[in-house]
Enzyme design. Structure first.
Site, PDB file in Angstrom:
ATOM      1  CE  LYS A 236      -5.972   1.645 -25.610  1.00 23.90           C
ATOM      2  NZ  LYS A 236      -6.941   2.764 -25.607  1.00 23.90           N
TER       3      LYS A 236
ATOM      4  CG  ASP B 273      -6.738  10.060 -24.652  1.00 24.68           C
ATOM      5  OD1 ASP B 273      -5.745   9.301 -24.672  1.00 24.68           O
ATOM      6  OD2 ASP B 273      -7.891   9.683 -24.347  1.00 24.68           O
TER       7      ASP B 273
ATOM      8  CE1 TYR C 223      -4.284   0.677  -0.382  1.00 24.26           C
ATOM      9  CE2 TYR C 223      -4.356  -1.484   0.630  1.00 24.26           C
ATOM     10  CZ  TYR C 223      -4.965  -0.488  -0.104  1.00 24.26           C
ATOM     11  OH  TYR C 223      -6.240  -0.650  -0.552  1.00 24.26           O
TER      12      TYR C 223
ATOM     13  CD  GLU D 222      -4.835   5.050   0.529  1.00 23.09           C
ATOM     14  OE1 GLU D 222      -4.847   5.813   1.496  1.00 23.09           O
ATOM     15  OE2 GLU D 222      -5.785   4.307   0.236  1.00 23.09           O
TER      16      GLU D 222
ATOM     17  CB  THR E  89      -3.578   3.490 -22.520  1.00 26.48           C
ATOM     18  OG1 THR E  89      -3.389   3.549 -23.936  1.00 26.48           O
ATOM     19  CG2 THR E  89      -5.008   3.849 -22.187  1.00 26.48           C
TER      20      THR E  89
ATOM     21  NE  ARG F  54      -6.170  -3.637 -19.829  1.00 28.17           N
ATOM     22  CZ  ARG F  54      -6.204  -3.919 -21.145  1.00 28.17           C
ATOM     23  NH1 ARG F  54      -5.513  -4.919 -21.637  1.00 28.17           N
ATOM     24  NH2 ARG F  54      -6.934  -3.194 -21.950  1.00 28.17           N
TER      25      ARG F  54
HETATM   26  C1  LIG Z   1      -7.990   3.160 -24.875  1.00 36.39           C
HETATM   27  C2  LIG Z   1      -8.301   4.592 -24.761  1.00 36.39           C
HETATM   28  C3  LIG Z   1      -8.748   5.148 -23.541  1.00 36.39           C
HETATM   29  C4  LIG Z   1      -9.152   4.330 -22.350  1.00 36.39           C
HETATM   30  O1  LIG Z   1      -8.288   3.436 -21.849  1.00 36.39           O
HETATM   31  P1  LIG Z   1      -8.783   2.248 -20.882  1.00 36.39           P
HETATM   32  O2  LIG Z   1      -7.497   1.749 -20.364  1.00 36.39           O
HETATM   33  O3  LIG Z   1      -9.527   1.294 -21.744  1.00 36.39           O
HETATM   34  O4  LIG Z   1      -9.650   2.845 -19.828  1.00 36.39           O
HETATM   35  C5  LIG Z   1      -8.924   6.509 -23.493  1.00 36.39           C
HETATM   36  N1  LIG Z   1      -8.701   7.296 -24.556  1.00 36.39           N
HETATM   37  C6  LIG Z   1      -8.290   6.802 -25.736  1.00 36.39           C
HETATM   38  C7  LIG Z   1      -8.062   7.725 -26.882  1.00 36.39           C
HETATM   39  C8  LIG Z   1      -8.090   5.431 -25.887  1.00 36.39           C
HETATM   40  O5  LIG Z   1      -7.700   4.947 -27.059  1.00 36.39           O
END
Ligand SMILES: *Cc1c(COP(=O)(O)O)cnc(C)c1O
Length: 418
Positions: A227, A198, A52, A54, A224, A233
């Site tokens: 990807k 994003d 933990y 926090e 993220t 993740r």
């Molecule tokens: C995948 C994605 C997210 C969300 O990610 P999660 O890990 O699935 O919550 C947000 N914004 C964009 C542009 C994404 O491609």
């Protein structure tokens, strides 16, 4: 492999082996997925899971965090270096909570956000009405031009002037073209809005230099890590120099929004794994990987075009393609199902101005990050385009299963476990 799981839980063990075999034997072409390295997976199963922590490094609510602090600081430093930004929060559990923290940091409930419409390639968290972002904030949208299927920046500027949002999201999940972050920033400045880029889908391309970076233009960057970046993740929230110039409290607001605003204990095993993936992403090998993703995507586009498929926007600049399946008289859903029988894993996807509903859309989305990780190149992309064409032109299970044998052979030439 997995000896401890085998000994303690045979049921989970058996399911795990089936999933490993599925991954080994199929072509993963969902653009948001990848195959992570053994080092990243090992970090996820390490003792960092148990702690933990926090709070933030040197300011924790629990004792015993000296090594946790080391690993989190290392991760922050690597994130700042690779994205060329002065601040990074590495604690968000995933992409959606990262974006949620950006709303918490910059808006009060009910204030206005401008994002890309889901059907044009945006994300749920950019204001979609059934998502928190559309329920608790006043969301308005831009889309793509009907003729070109590309973002029309003049149009986005007009919408911004009319709506006067306080936050603008630039980021996509199924847009095959470069994003012009400079133009987005001009639009944000014209109404005094924060610009959050994003880059979840394209962060691996940005760090390998195959997509322009938002570091000079955005105020906030979210991504993220699972990807194209090929990590665990998880997610990062960063602020740029411009972001801090606009609002010197922005880093603190983001930290507070993540914890205690939104999350409790950070997932330090995930943070250790992100640190590892960022180190991997700094290597020359990763730069080549990013370049090959795009080469492969273009080769796949070329192969499909030659077989008469219609591609949204005519092609691709990045790691993905959106295919209008009306060009083959078949729905996106049916295409997904037939291709799955052949061992080619894709997802159905809305096309811009889709006349069909979201659960039965007219298109599919195809991406090359995972097959590129396996070592496949342009030649294999041409072969995959041929196999896809064969399956959707014949439209029967028998052909799909026959093509599936070829898919398996191709997969075995490029094993995941070497
Ligand atoms: C995948 C994605 C997210 C969300 O990610 P999660 O890990 O699935 O919550 C947000 N914004 C964009 C542009 C994404 O491609």
């Amino acid at each position: 492999m997995h000896e401890n799981i085998r000994k303690s839980d045979k049921e989970v063990y058996d399911i795990l082996l089936k999933e490993e075999k599925r991954k080994e034997d199929t072509l993963e072409m969902i653009p948001s997925e990848n195959h992570t390295s053994p080092a990243v997976l090992e970090a996820l199963s390490s003792v960092f899971n148990d702690k933990y922590a926090e709070g933030y490094p040197k300011k924790r609510y629990y004792g015993g965090n000296e090594h946790i602090d080391e690993v989190e600081i290392l991760c922050q430093e690597r994130a700042k270096k690779i994205f060329a930004v002065p601040f990074a929060n590495v604690q968000p559990y995933s992409g959606s909570p990262a974006n949620q923290a950006v709303y918490f940091a910059t808006l009060n409930p009910g204030e206005k956000v401008l994002g890309m419409h889901l059907s044009a390639g945006g994300h749920l968290t950019h204001g979609w009405k059934v998502n928190f972002s559309g329920k608790y904030y006043d969301s308005v949208f831009y889309g793509v031009n009907e003729r070109t299927s590309r973002i029309d920046y003049e149009e986005v500027g007009k919408i911004a002037k009319k709506e006067r949002p306080k936050l603008i999201f630039a980021g996509t999940t199924s847009y095959p073209r470069f994003l012009d972050f400079k133009k987005f920033r001009e639009i944000a400045d014209s109404v005094g809005a924060y610009l959050c880029t994003d880059v979840s889908h394209i962060s691996g391309l940005i760090v390998s230099g195959t997509h322009p970076s938002p570091a000079e233009h955005a105020h906030i960057i979210t991504t993220t890590t699972h990807k194209t970046l090929r990590g665990p993740r998880g997610a990062l929230i960063m602020t740029t120099r411009a972001g801090i110039e606009k609002d010197e409290d922005l880093p603190e607001k983001i930290d507070k929004a993540v914890f205690p605003g939104l999350q409790g204990g950070p997932h330090e095993h995930q943070i250790a794994a992100i640190a590892i993936c960022l180190k991997e992403a700094m290597s020359p090998v990763f730069k080549k990987y990013g370049e090959q993703i795009v080469e492969n995507s273009k080769a796949l586009a070329e192969g499909l075009r030659e077989r008469g498929f219609s591609l949204i926007s005519g092609g691709t600049d990045n790691h993905l393609l959106v295919v209008d399946m009306r060009s083959k008289d078949i729905s996106g859903k049916e295409t997904q199902e037939l291709l799955e029988s052949a061992g080619i894993v894709v997802n159905k996807n809305a096309i811009p101005f889709d006349p069909e509903p979201p659960f039965n859309p007219s298109g599919i989305r195809l991406g090359t990050p995972a097959v590129t990780t396996r070592g496949m190149r342009e030649r294999e992309m041409k072969e995959i385009a041929e196999m896809i064409a064969e399956v959707v032109e014949k439209k029967d299970e028998k052909t799909a299963v026959e093509v599936g044998e070829k898919v398996k052979k191709l997969c075995h030439k490029f094993p995941l476990r070497k």
